[in-house]
Design a protein around this motif. Structure first.
Motif, PDB file in Angstrom:
ATOM      1  N   ASN A  79     -33.051  34.180 -10.679  1.00 22.47           N
ATOM      2  CA  ASN A  79     -33.307  35.506 -10.085  1.00 22.47           C
ATOM      3  C   ASN A  79     -33.153  35.404  -8.571  1.00 22.47           C
ATOM      4  N   PHE A  80     -32.773  36.538  -7.974  1.00 28.33           N
ATOM      5  CA  PHE A  80     -32.611  36.588  -6.524  1.00 28.33           C
ATOM      6  C   PHE A  80     -33.287  37.825  -5.969  1.00 28.33           C
ATOM      7  N   ILE A  82     -24.062  42.937  -1.412  1.00 27.91           N
ATOM      8  CA  ILE A  82     -24.650  42.220  -2.548  1.00 27.91           C
ATOM      9  C   ILE A  82     -26.081  41.759  -2.226  1.00 27.91           C
ATOM     10  N   THR A  83     -26.309  41.435  -0.943  1.00 26.09           N
ATOM     11  CA  THR A  83     -27.655  41.036  -0.518  1.00 26.09           C
ATOM     12  C   THR A  83     -28.601  42.226  -0.632  1.00 26.09           C
ATOM     13  N   ASP A 137     -26.331  36.719 -12.468  1.00 23.43           N
ATOM     14  CA  ASP A 137     -24.896  36.472 -12.263  1.00 23.43           C
ATOM     15  C   ASP A 137     -24.379  37.036 -10.930  1.00 23.43           C
ATOM     16  N   LEU A 138     -25.290  37.375 -10.018  1.00 22.52           N
ATOM     17  CA  LEU A 138     -24.854  37.934  -8.732  1.00 22.52           C
ATOM     18  C   LEU A 138     -24.067  36.917  -7.902  1.00 22.52           C
ATOM     19  N   PHE A 139     -24.437  35.648  -8.066  1.00 17.64           N
ATOM     20  CA  PHE A 139     -23.827  34.595  -7.251  1.00 17.64           C
ATOM     21  C   PHE A 139     -23.513  33.384  -8.118  1.00 17.64           C
ATOM     22  N   LYS A 147     -35.264  21.578  -9.892  1.00 15.95           N
ATOM     23  CA  LYS A 147     -34.726  22.197 -11.119  1.00 15.95           C
ATOM     24  C   LYS A 147     -34.837  23.722 -11.098  1.00 15.95           C
ATOM     25  N   SER A 148     -35.776  24.264 -10.287  1.00 14.12           N
ATOM     26  CA  SER A 148     -36.022  25.714 -10.324  1.00 14.12           C
ATOM     27  C   SER A 148     -35.766  26.379  -8.974  1.00 14.12           C
ATOM     28  N   ALA A 149     -34.857  25.808  -8.211  1.00 18.67           N
ATOM     29  CA  ALA A 149     -34.499  26.379  -6.899  1.00 18.67           C
ATOM     30  C   ALA A 149     -32.977  26.575  -6.861  1.00 18.67           C
ATOM     31  N   PRO A 150     -32.487  27.671  -7.489  1.00 18.19           N
ATOM     32  CA  PRO A 150     -31.033  27.884  -7.541  1.00 18.19           C
ATOM     33  C   PRO A 150     -30.445  28.156  -6.160  1.00 18.19           C
TER      34      PRO A 150
END
Ligand SMILES: Cc1cc2nc3c(=O)[nH]c(=O)nc-3n(C[C@H](O)[C@H](O)[C@H](O)COP(=O)(O)O)c2cc1C
Length: 190
Positions: free
Chosen positions: A29-30, A78-79, A94-96, A104-107
């Motif tokens: 998520n972002f 997009i931001t 799928d935005l980026f 592991k949890s810091a995309p």
């Protein structure tokens, strides 16, 4: 003459625009994030302020990890979108294009010139927001954004947010060198 800008619930300082990356129930998520600051020198720490109603808040509380990504000026739309819809109802995974460093949890966002992976060390519970204090684990960039081994703001081309007019701005000209521009005055005052 000074006037009191009395709408104190609004903010008037310019902010560096970033994108927060998290894992929400195992899914990327972002969200758009502006309330962030460096809070400790060694070890290097960042503080970010996330409203408790946001999915990202829940995600960070669950995993204790997040990323802060610096978008370039061609990523304004997009931001902004990442700040308009919630991961509670809309899939923003799928935005980026995403990659991972140590956590592991810091995309981390491939399209962003600079990304920081962070591990929470302390959470300050505030009336509407959580202030997450996190250690910087790694910072990722590419050679093309560096000059003499240092991040080059012209190459990174980030953008700022001003409130309460709610507008985005690009970076202007270099005005001088920090810890140096004031030296002449320092000498004169001796
Ligand atoms: C330009 C911009 C900056 C924002 N900065 C912050 C911020 O610093 N902290 C915050 O809690 N929300 C901030 N928001 C709001 C969240 O990005 C927005 O509510 C988002 O939809 C939350 O997504 P989520 O529920 O998937 O976490 C900002 C929104 C925009 C458009």
């Amino acid at each position: 003459m000074k006037i009191i800008f009395d709408q104190k619930n609004l903010f008037c300082l310019p902010w560096t625009q970033t994108i927060l990356g998290t894992h929400l129930k195992g899914k990327v998520n972002f969200m758009a994030l502006d309330w962030l600051t460096r809070v400790n020198f060694k070890p290097a720490m960042l503080g970010i302020c996330v409203n408790k109603i946001h999915a990202s808040n829940e995600a960070i509380c669950d995993t204790g990890e997040f990323s802060v990504n610096l978008p370039s000026s061609d990523m304004v739309e997009i931001t902004d979108y990442a700040g308009l819809v919630s991961g509670k109802r809309t899939d923003k995974s799928d935005l980026f294009e995403v990659y991972y460093g140590e956590l592991k949890s810091a995309p981390l966002i491939n399209e962003c010139p600079l990304s920081i992976e962070c591990k929470v060390v302390q959470t300050v519970d505030l009336p509407t927001n959580s202030f997450f204090i996190a250690e910087i684990i790694n910072i990722y960039t590419e050679d093309k954004y560096l000059t003499d081994g240092k991040p080059d703001i012209k190459k990174i081309n980030p953008f700022l947010l001003t409130m309460p007019d709610n507008r985005y701005w690009s970076i202007g000209d270099c005005l001088g060198n920090a810890w140096s521009a004031g030296k002449k005055i320092k000498e004169e005052k001796k």
